[in-house]
Design a protein around this motif. Structure first.
Motif, mmCIF file in Angstrom:
data_model
loop_
_atom_site.group_PDB
_atom_site.id
_atom_site.type_symbol
_atom_site.label_atom_id
_atom_site.label_comp_id
_atom_site.label_asym_id
_atom_site.label_seq_id
_atom_site.Cartn_x
_atom_site.Cartn_y
_atom_site.Cartn_z
ATOM 1 N N TYR A 6 -201.172 -18.705 -11.089
ATOM 2 C CA TYR A 6 -201.733 -18.211 -9.679
ATOM 3 C C TYR A 6 -202.801 -19.015 -9.289
ATOM 4 N N ASP A 7 -202.684 -19.418 -7.804
ATOM 5 C CA ASP A 7 -203.721 -20.437 -7.231
ATOM 6 C C ASP A 7 -204.355 -19.686 -5.937
ATOM 7 N N SER A 8 -205.424 -19.032 -5.959
ATOM 8 C CA SER A 8 -205.994 -18.456 -4.832
ATOM 9 C C SER A 8 -205.994 -19.081 -3.388
ATOM 10 N N ASN A 9 -205.661 -20.468 -3.448
ATOM 11 C CA ASN A 9 -205.778 -20.860 -2.200
ATOM 12 C C ASN A 9 -204.376 -21.041 -1.470
ATOM 13 N N ASN A 10 -203.154 -20.462 -2.286
ATOM 14 C CA ASN A 10 -202.080 -20.538 -1.592
ATOM 15 C C ASN A 10 -202.085 -19.321 -0.741
ATOM 16 N N GLU A 11 -201.641 -19.601 0.406
ATOM 17 C CA GLU A 11 -201.379 -18.473 1.577
ATOM 18 C C GLU A 11 -200.090 -17.602 1.060
#
Length: 239
Positions: free
Chosen positions: A152-157
């Protein structure tokens, strides 16, 4: 030999025989009684052993630790930011082969909101100090389904479908992609069990989750073959 002497000898012989018979009878009765007592003791011991074994088997979970399952009242509104749960853990430290057991806590962290669901991160800590602020897993929680989010990457929309693994729904499912990935979801009496494992590789990865009636997590486990990177978490109750 005189007639009187013969009579005396005969009487003495009869008395001796009677005495021996009585002693043998008492000895036989004693042996029987002792054997009966021992047999009763053995039967009692066996019964106690069966009862003890049954009680142990009914109270020992997957980790071999004795603990009460989470109650339904503790599980309501499981996915709320800041909720903390008491847990029991079994894990392997990086570079270690030994298993460690510890009590600990798991806290729910809401990471981000998306159109159809929310991302939650479950952070675990062990009371022995070996596990500190470790992410157990990221979950994408919708109304009807729950997914584990890989990398998981919180920067991905937007979350890519390739990063989502379905781990909860009410409908049973079994899937084998033919490329070395198998998973299943089975519902029995309100308990939902998710199972995943990879094959066709040397070190198989596996992930098992047991869900309660309120979409809470009862048990979480993942790792690789030969217990490498093993993590088991048993949720006990809300703290």
């Amino acid at each position: 030999m005189k007639k009187g002497e013969k009579i005396i000898i005969l009487i003495v012989a009869l008395v001796c025989l009677a005495g021996c018979g009585t002693d043998n009878g008492k000895a036989t009765e004693s042996v029987v009684e002792e054997s009966s007592v021992k047999e009763n003791e053995i039967n009692t011991t066996e019964q106690e052993s069966v009862v003890a074994t049954t009680e142990m088997e009914s109270s020992v979970d997957e980790m071999g630790t004795k603990c009460e399952p989470m109650k339904e009242s503790d599980a309501k509104d499981f996915w709320i930011d800041g909720n903390t749960y008491l847990i029991k853990m079994r894990y392997v430290m990086d570079g270690e082969e030994s298993l460690f057991d510890s009590d600990g806590t798991a806290q729910i962290h809401k990471e981000r909101e998306y159109k159809d669901g929310l991302i939650y991160n479950i952070i675990i800590n062990s009371n022995d100090g070996n596990v500190k602020n470790r992410s157990m897993a990221h979950f994408y929680v919708e109304n009807e389904k729950i997914y584990i989010v890989d990398d998981y990457d919180s920067n991905n929309e937007k979350i890519k479908d390739d990063y989502l693994q379905l781990v909860y729904q009410q409908k049973d499912i079994e899937n084998d992609n033919g490329k070395g990935l198998y998973y299943s979801i089975v519902n029995i009496d309100g308990i939902t069990k998710f199972k995943l494992y990879t094959y066709l590789v040397e070190t198989n990865y596996y992930n098992n989750i047991e869900w309660g009636k309120e979409r809470n997590i009862n048990f979480f486990e993942n790792g690789y073959g030969a217990q490498r990177d093993l993590l088991q978490v048993k949720f006990i109750k809300k703290n």
